[in-house]
Design an enzyme around this catalytic site. Structure first.
Site, PDB file in Angstrom:
ATOM      1  N   ASP A  46       0.834  -1.205   0.000  1.00 13.67           N
ATOM      2  CA  ASP A  46       0.000   0.000   0.000  1.00 13.67           C
ATOM      3  C   ASP A  46       0.866   1.252   0.000  1.00 13.67           C
ATOM      4  O   ASP A  46       1.483   1.586   1.006  1.00 13.67           O
ATOM      5  CB  ASP A  46      -0.903   0.012   1.248  1.00 13.67           C
ATOM      6  CG  ASP A  46      -1.807   1.238   1.258  1.00 13.67           C
ATOM      7  OD1 ASP A  46      -2.842   1.194   0.558  1.00 13.67           O
ATOM      8  OD2 ASP A  46      -1.477   2.233   1.920  1.00 13.67           O
ATOM      9  N   TYR A  51       3.204   9.786  -0.533  1.00 15.92           N
ATOM     10  CA  TYR A  51       4.263   9.192   0.286  1.00 15.92           C
ATOM     11  C   TYR A  51       5.646   9.417  -0.343  1.00 15.92           C
ATOM     12  O   TYR A  51       6.664   9.232   0.317  1.00 15.92           O
ATOM     13  CB  TYR A  51       4.057   7.682   0.516  1.00 15.92           C
ATOM     14  CG  TYR A  51       2.761   7.280   1.191  1.00 15.92           C
ATOM     15  CD1 TYR A  51       1.943   8.219   1.817  1.00 15.92           C
ATOM     16  CD2 TYR A  51       2.351   5.952   1.222  1.00 15.92           C
ATOM     17  CE1 TYR A  51       0.739   7.847   2.417  1.00 15.92           C
ATOM     18  CE2 TYR A  51       1.157   5.578   1.829  1.00 15.92           C
ATOM     19  CZ  TYR A  51       0.353   6.529   2.413  1.00 15.92           C
ATOM     20  OH  TYR A  51      -0.828   6.138   3.008  1.00 15.92           O
ATOM     21  N   LYS A  76      -2.642   5.851  -4.564  1.00 18.71           N
ATOM     22  CA  LYS A  76      -3.783   6.752  -4.307  1.00 18.71           C
ATOM     23  C   LYS A  76      -3.574   8.097  -4.977  1.00 18.71           C
ATOM     24  O   LYS A  76      -2.435   8.582  -5.054  1.00 18.71           O
ATOM     25  CB  LYS A  76      -3.930   6.982  -2.793  1.00 18.71           C
ATOM     26  CG  LYS A  76      -3.808   5.713  -1.961  1.00 18.71           C
ATOM     27  CD  LYS A  76      -4.026   5.950  -0.480  1.00 18.71           C
ATOM     28  CE  LYS A  76      -3.705   4.696   0.326  1.00 18.71           C
ATOM     29  NZ  LYS A  76      -2.297   4.597   0.745  1.00 18.71           N
ATOM     30  N   HIS A 109      -7.559   9.419  -2.185  1.00 15.15           N
ATOM     31  CA  HIS A 109      -6.923   9.407  -0.861  1.00 15.15           C
ATOM     32  C   HIS A 109      -7.798  10.064   0.214  1.00 15.15           C
ATOM     33  O   HIS A 109      -7.918   9.533   1.325  1.00 15.15           O
ATOM     34  CB  HIS A 109      -5.555  10.090  -0.961  1.00 15.15           C
ATOM     35  CG  HIS A 109      -4.570   9.660   0.074  1.00 15.15           C
ATOM     36  ND1 HIS A 109      -3.230   9.552  -0.180  1.00 15.15           N
ATOM     37  CD2 HIS A 109      -4.726   9.308   1.383  1.00 15.15           C
ATOM     38  CE1 HIS A 109      -2.597   9.155   0.924  1.00 15.15           C
ATOM     39  NE2 HIS A 109      -3.489   9.003   1.881  1.00 15.15           N
ATOM     40  N   LEU A 191      -2.137  -0.588  13.770  1.00 19.98           N
ATOM     41  CA  LEU A 191      -1.483  -0.765  15.084  1.00 19.98           C
ATOM     42  C   LEU A 191      -1.565   0.504  15.920  1.00 19.98           C
ATOM     43  O   LEU A 191      -0.868   0.627  16.940  1.00 19.98           O
ATOM     44  CB  LEU A 191      -0.005  -1.148  14.874  1.00 19.98           C
ATOM     45  CG  LEU A 191       0.235  -2.477  14.151  1.00 19.98           C
ATOM     46  CD1 LEU A 191       1.710  -2.648  13.790  1.00 19.98           C
ATOM     47  CD2 LEU A 191      -0.238  -3.650  15.016  1.00 19.98           C
ATOM     48  N   ILE A 230      -2.919  -3.270   6.835  1.00 23.72           N
ATOM     49  CA  ILE A 230      -1.699  -2.885   6.094  1.00 23.72           C
ATOM     50  C   ILE A 230      -0.677  -2.316   7.074  1.00 23.72           C
ATOM     51  O   ILE A 230      -0.303  -1.138   6.987  1.00 23.72           O
ATOM     52  CB  ILE A 230      -2.034  -1.865   4.973  1.00 23.72           C
ATOM     53  CG1 ILE A 230      -3.018  -0.783   5.484  1.00 23.72           C
ATOM     54  CG2 ILE A 230      -2.610  -2.568   3.759  1.00 23.72           C
ATOM     55  CD1 ILE A 230      -3.223   0.363   4.486  1.00 23.72           C
ATOM     56  N   LYS A 232       2.659  -1.173   8.900  1.00 18.97           N
ATOM     57  CA  LYS A 232       3.947  -0.688   8.397  1.00 18.97           C
ATOM     58  C   LYS A 232       5.029  -1.008   9.414  1.00 18.97           C
ATOM     59  O   LYS A 232       4.823  -0.889  10.624  1.00 18.97           O
ATOM     60  CB  LYS A 232       3.869   0.824   8.175  1.00 18.97           C
ATOM     61  CG  LYS A 232       5.185   1.467   7.808  1.00 18.97           C
ATOM     62  CD  LYS A 232       5.744   2.290   8.945  1.00 18.97           C
ATOM     63  CE  LYS A 232       7.155   2.749   8.682  1.00 18.97           C
ATOM     64  NZ  LYS A 232       7.688   3.566   9.777  1.00 18.97           N
ATOM     65  N   ARG A 238       9.973  -7.424  12.551  1.00 17.16           N
ATOM     66  CA  ARG A 238       8.568  -7.031  12.762  1.00 17.16           C
ATOM     67  C   ARG A 238       7.741  -7.215  11.494  1.00 17.16           C
ATOM     68  O   ARG A 238       6.558  -7.570  11.560  1.00 17.16           O
ATOM     69  CB  ARG A 238       8.488  -5.576  13.212  1.00 17.16           C
ATOM     70  CG  ARG A 238       8.940  -5.386  14.645  1.00 17.16           C
ATOM     71  CD  ARG A 238       8.910  -3.920  14.996  1.00 17.16           C
ATOM     72  NE  ARG A 238       9.077  -3.684  16.411  1.00 17.16           N
ATOM     73  CZ  ARG A 238       9.166  -2.474  16.947  1.00 17.16           C
ATOM     74  NH1 ARG A 238       9.100  -1.396  16.174  1.00 17.16           N
ATOM     75  NH2 ARG A 238       9.306  -2.329  18.248  1.00 17.16           N
ATOM     76  N   ASN A 242       4.409  -9.388  11.675  1.00 18.87           N
ATOM     77  CA  ASN A 242       3.101  -8.794  11.360  1.00 18.87           C
ATOM     78  C   ASN A 242       2.324  -9.556  10.297  1.00 18.87           C
ATOM     79  O   ASN A 242       1.153  -9.261  10.058  1.00 18.87           O
ATOM     80  CB  ASN A 242       3.272  -7.332  10.917  1.00 18.87           C
ATOM     81  CG  ASN A 242       3.773  -6.437  12.038  1.00 18.87           C
ATOM     82  OD1 ASN A 242       3.748  -6.829  13.203  1.00 18.87           O
ATOM     83  ND2 ASN A 242       4.224  -5.238  11.705  1.00 18.87           N
TER      84      ASN A 242
HETATM   85  P1  NAD Z   1       0.738   1.356  11.869  1.00 20.23           P
HETATM   86  O1  NAD Z   1      -0.466   1.339  12.716  1.00 20.23           O
HETATM   87  O2  NAD Z   1       0.938   0.323  10.838  1.00 20.23           O
HETATM   88  O3  NAD Z   1       1.996   1.410  12.872  1.00 20.23           O
HETATM   89  C1  NAD Z   1       3.300   1.418  12.378  1.00 20.23           C
HETATM   90  C2  NAD Z   1       4.281   1.593  13.528  1.00 20.23           C
HETATM   91  O4  NAD Z   1       4.033   0.631  14.533  1.00 20.23           O
HETATM   92  C3  NAD Z   1       5.713   1.365  13.081  1.00 20.23           C
HETATM   93  O5  NAD Z   1       6.287   2.552  12.607  1.00 20.23           O
HETATM   94  C4  NAD Z   1       6.392   0.874  14.344  1.00 20.23           C
HETATM   95  O6  NAD Z   1       6.743   1.972  15.147  1.00 20.23           O
HETATM   96  C5  NAD Z   1       5.256   0.118  15.042  1.00 20.23           C
HETATM   97  N1  NAD Z   1       5.292  -1.325  14.787  1.00 20.23           N
HETATM   98  C6  NAD Z   1       5.063  -1.982  13.618  1.00 20.23           C
HETATM   99  N2  NAD Z   1       5.114  -3.303  13.795  1.00 20.23           N
HETATM  100  C7  NAD Z   1       5.384  -3.504  15.104  1.00 20.23           C
HETATM  101  C8  NAD Z   1       5.559  -4.675  15.889  1.00 20.23           C
HETATM  102  N3  NAD Z   1       5.441  -5.900  15.366  1.00 20.23           N
HETATM  103  N4  NAD Z   1       5.824  -4.510  17.209  1.00 20.23           N
HETATM  104  C9  NAD Z   1       5.928  -3.281  17.751  1.00 20.23           C
HETATM  105  N5  NAD Z   1       5.761  -2.141  17.067  1.00 20.23           N
HETATM  106  C10 NAD Z   1       5.486  -2.263  15.743  1.00 20.23           C
HETATM  107  O7  NAD Z   1       0.829   2.842  11.248  1.00 20.23           O
HETATM  108  P2  NAD Z   1       0.782   3.538   9.826  1.00 20.23           P
HETATM  109  O8  NAD Z   1       2.065   3.420   9.113  1.00 20.23           O
HETATM  110  O9  NAD Z   1       0.266   4.897  10.116  1.00 20.23           O
HETATM  111  O10 NAD Z   1      -0.366   2.776   9.019  1.00 20.23           O
HETATM  112  C11 NAD Z   1      -0.112   1.672   8.182  1.00 20.23           C
HETATM  113  C12 NAD Z   1      -0.301   2.030   6.726  1.00 20.23           C
HETATM  114  O11 NAD Z   1      -1.598   2.567   6.491  1.00 20.23           O
HETATM  115  C13 NAD Z   1       0.623   3.159   6.238  1.00 20.23           C
HETATM  116  O12 NAD Z   1       1.953   2.737   6.085  1.00 20.23           O
HETATM  117  C14 NAD Z   1      -0.083   3.533   4.958  1.00 20.23           C
HETATM  118  O13 NAD Z   1       0.211   2.590   3.948  1.00 20.23           O
HETATM  119  C15 NAD Z   1      -1.542   3.456   5.378  1.00 20.23           C
HETATM  120  N6  NAD Z   1      -2.108   4.763   5.775  1.00 20.23           N
HETATM  121  C16 NAD Z   1      -3.100   5.302   5.000  1.00 20.23           C
HETATM  122  C17 NAD Z   1      -3.662   6.527   5.332  1.00 20.23           C
HETATM  123  C18 NAD Z   1      -4.753   7.092   4.476  1.00 20.23           C
HETATM  124  O14 NAD Z   1      -5.106   8.257   4.655  1.00 20.23           O
HETATM  125  N7  NAD Z   1      -5.306   6.337   3.574  1.00 20.23           N
HETATM  126  C19 NAD Z   1      -3.210   7.219   6.459  1.00 20.23           C
HETATM  127  C20 NAD Z   1      -2.210   6.644   7.241  1.00 20.23           C
HETATM  128  C21 NAD Z   1      -1.677   5.415   6.906  1.00 20.23           C
END
Ligand code: NAD
Length: 274
Positions: A46, A51, A76, A109, A191, A230, A232, A238, A242
């Site tokens: 994704d 980005y 997006k 988006h 998360l 999805i 990250k 990790r 995940n």
């Molecule tokens: P997320 O909820 O996936 O959290 C990511 C963070 O959690 C990491 O940076 C790390 O610090 C921690 N983490 C990840 N795996 C872990 C593990 N196994 N143990 C402990 N900590 C862990 O946050 P995100 O990146 O905001 O969201 C995921 C994806 O959603 C983004 O990368 C993006 O692709 C998408 N997104 C979309 C929008 C939108 O407006 N459509 C907005 C935000 C994010």
């Protein structure tokens, strides 16, 4: 019975239930991390124009040993590219940066309702799908009235709505609206962006009980609520952790305990005003 690792979309295609999110991954790191995700078994990535890492993501997919057809790629259209011509051009430019002939899912988006252009943008996505540049089309951060606007104007129901969703913002009303329409719910920041949510005593207690990590508990909760996730991470261990979500499950009691964590707490912008 083995669980299905894909979810059917309302256009006849399928989408993997677990994907790799790449927000805040630098373009120069994206090739390596997307490669690590694909090696770990992810088959969905994704990204988004905003980005700034489509080139790295595309390089990661193209340099991976497997076949392009086996990877489900989402990108997006950004808010400054709403409108028929701009959205079409934006998609072509994304494909160029990715180095791909098509993406599997193209999303609006944000609705940015004050621009009054998301319906026209939706029409552009319908045309892009007809031309074969994108396989499935959907939206992100759409509220029920935004969904109703695009559906009543075009008769085409988005395949997916990607929304902020985690145990602190469970989006039960929107999920049930999606269910009625046949729209797949995809959880962004599943998360809760890491940190405090993964240290929540209830999440930690369940993790101890089932001998899994807090992140796995939260991601499994999404899957059992029929949401696509999805997560990250920029850490290979990790990234691996995940996606390891198919060998255990949460009990009804666990699901109920996590349901109690709802706080109506947004980590990102409010789609009604952003
Ligand atoms: P997320 O909820 O996936 O959290 C990511 C963070 O959690 C990491 O940076 C790390 O610090 C921690 N983490 C990840 N795996 C872990 C593990 N196994 N143990 C402990 N900590 C862990 O946050 P995100 O990146 O905001 O969201 C995921 C994806 O959603 C983004 O990368 C993006 O692709 C998408 N997104 C979309 C929008 C939108 O407006 N459509 C907005 C935000 C994010």
């Amino acid at each position: 019975m083995a669980e299905n690792m894909s979810v059917p979309l309302n256009d006849g295609r399928d989408m993997p239930r677990i994907g790799f999110g790449v927000w805040r991954i630098e373009d120069h790191d994206a090739e390596r991390l997307v490669g690590a995700a694909l090696d770990s078994g992810y088959r969905s990535i994704d990204t988004a124009t905003v980005y700034g890492n489509e080139a790295g993501v595309g390089a990661g997919i193209r340099s991976w040993g497997g076949s392009r057809e086996d990877v489900f790629v989402t990108t997006k259209v950004w808010s400054s590219d709403h409108g028929a011509d701009s959205a079409t051009r934006a998609c072509e430019q994304s494909l160029e940066r990715l180095g791909l002939d098509y993406v599997d899912l193209y999303l609006i988006h944000w609705p940015v309702a004050r621009q009054q252009a998301f319906v026209e943008t939706w029409r552009a996505l319908i045309s892009l799908r007809e031309k074969g540049l994108v396989r499935s089309i959907g939206v992100s951060n759409f509220q029920p009235d935004h969904l109703q606007s695009v559906i009543s104007a075009t008769g085409v129901v988005p395949a997916v709505n990607q929304i902020e969703l985690h145990p602190w913002l469970q989006q039960a009303p929107l999920r049930s609206f999606h269910r009625d329409l046949g729209v797949v719910t995809e959880s962004w920041s599943p998360l809760g962006q890491g940190g405090d949510l993964l240290a929540d005593p209830v999440v930690v207690m369940i993790a101890h009980e089932i001998e899994r990590s807090p992140a796995q508990v939260v991601l499994r909760w999404h899957l059992q609520n029929n949401c696509v996730v999805i997560p990250k991470s920029a850490t290979p261990s990790r990234i691996q952790e995940n996606i390891d979500l198919w060998s255990f499950s949460l009990s009804e009691r666990h699901m109920h305990l996590i349901a109690q964590l709802e706080q109506g707490m947004r980590l990102g912008p409010d789609p009604d005003i952003f």
